[in-house]
Design an enzyme around this catalytic site. Sequence first.
Site, short mmCIF file in Angstrom:
data_model
loop_
_atom_site.label_atom_id
_atom_site.label_comp_id
_atom_site.label_asym_id
_atom_site.label_seq_id
_atom_site.Cartn_x
_atom_site.Cartn_y
_atom_site.Cartn_z
N ASP A 31 0.83 -1.21 0.00
CA ASP A 31 0.00 0.00 0.00
C ASP A 31 0.85 1.25 0.00
O ASP A 31 1.86 1.32 0.72
CB ASP A 31 -0.86 0.04 1.28
CG ASP A 31 -2.27 -0.46 1.03
OD1 ASP A 31 -2.75 -0.38 -0.11
OD2 ASP A 31 -2.89 -0.93 2.01
N LYS B 276 -0.39 -0.40 -4.21
CA LYS B 276 -1.86 -0.21 -4.23
C LYS B 276 -2.13 1.22 -3.78
O LYS B 276 -1.52 1.71 -2.84
CB LYS B 276 -2.55 -1.21 -3.31
CG LYS B 276 -4.07 -0.99 -3.24
CD LYS B 276 -4.81 -2.18 -2.66
CE LYS B 276 -4.78 -2.27 -1.16
NZ LYS B 276 -5.33 -1.10 -0.45
N GLU C 64 -5.33 4.14 -3.05
CA GLU C 64 -6.76 4.37 -2.83
C GLU C 64 -7.24 5.58 -3.64
O GLU C 64 -6.61 6.63 -3.60
CB GLU C 64 -7.02 4.62 -1.34
CG GLU C 64 -6.69 3.40 -0.48
CD GLU C 64 -7.06 3.59 0.99
OE1 GLU C 64 -7.69 4.62 1.33
OE2 GLU C 64 -6.71 2.71 1.79
N GLU D 190 -13.89 -2.45 -1.81
CA GLU D 190 -14.12 -2.69 -0.37
C GLU D 190 -15.48 -2.17 0.06
O GLU D 190 -15.84 -1.01 -0.20
CB GLU D 190 -13.01 -2.01 0.45
CG GLU D 190 -13.20 -2.20 1.95
CD GLU D 190 -11.96 -1.90 2.78
OE1 GLU D 190 -10.87 -1.64 2.21
OE2 GLU D 190 -12.09 -1.93 4.02
O1 KIV Z 1 -4.68 -2.11 4.11
C1 KIV Z 1 -5.33 -3.14 3.86
O2 KIV Z 1 -5.27 -4.15 4.57
C2 KIV Z 1 -6.22 -3.14 2.70
C3 KIV Z 1 -7.14 -4.28 2.54
C4 KIV Z 1 -8.29 -4.09 3.46
C5 KIV Z 1 -7.58 -4.49 1.16
O3 KIV Z 1 -6.19 -2.22 1.94
#
Ligand code: KIV
Length: 266
Positions: A84, A114, A116, A183
């Site tokens: 992330d 990843k 958001e 989500e």
């Molecule tokens: O940070 C995380 O664990 C996530 C998942 C909930 C997909 O983004």
Amino acid sequence: MNKKTAVTILDKKRNNEKVTMLTCYDYVMAKLISSQDIDMLLVGDSLGNIKLGYENTLPVSVDDMIYHTKSVKRGNAGAMLVTDMPFMSYESNVKEAVKNAGRIVKEGATEAVKIEGGIEIIAQVKAIVDAKIPVVGHLGLTPQAINKFGGFKAQGRDKEAQDKLIADAKALEQSGAFAIVLEAIPERLAKEVTEVLNIPTIGIGAGRYCDGQVLVIDDMIGMFTDFTPKFVKKYANIGETIKAAVRSYIDEVKEGKFPKEENTYK
Ligand code: KIV
């Protein structure tokens, strides 16, 4: 075990095979999870709640993400590793986003990031993909927007929000994202998004029709119990097992039952 890559994940959608993903934050768990041939490990910024004890993911830094990614990397057998990008590491401008994504790849040796958000961060997604870093999108209940949403609430409930989410998903695909996490949105909306995209959707609280599923590991094995969303299924109760083991250890030390002869050096 075959090494999974972004190509493997895209092929899964073409071949109508489900994508499996779990979060992971350290070496020991990476060894355990990846030994079962999971497709993807996500070093989620949920580590803010799960590992660092914050109230939400907002305080998590790029350095925190790199530290945990390095640990997971060492234990990972063959899963595709995704990390992330934490809050405020990509929102302000494209240059900053590419620089931070690059740091996470270079220092953490992750294989994808990843991010958001939808149309509002499309320039960042394009630039990161252009920098040869695969990107996973994340739409619906994006926990970094918790203050905007007023809490951890399911999203995409009215027509306007649904239309925006579909437009966001298409924009992410067009910008080069190779998968999108959905989500906490209605199952029907997740199904529609899944049907209009050529890249896989990976659901968490988004129902049965996504191309894959992801859960937070500590939720699904009963390690993290501060709060448990409705969409979690508990596959084990490791927290209770740990408590029982610790209780037995304390009792045995106090009673002089541990250590025994076999635990001592001659
Ligand atoms: O940070 C995380 O664990 C996530 C998942 C909930 C997909 O983004």
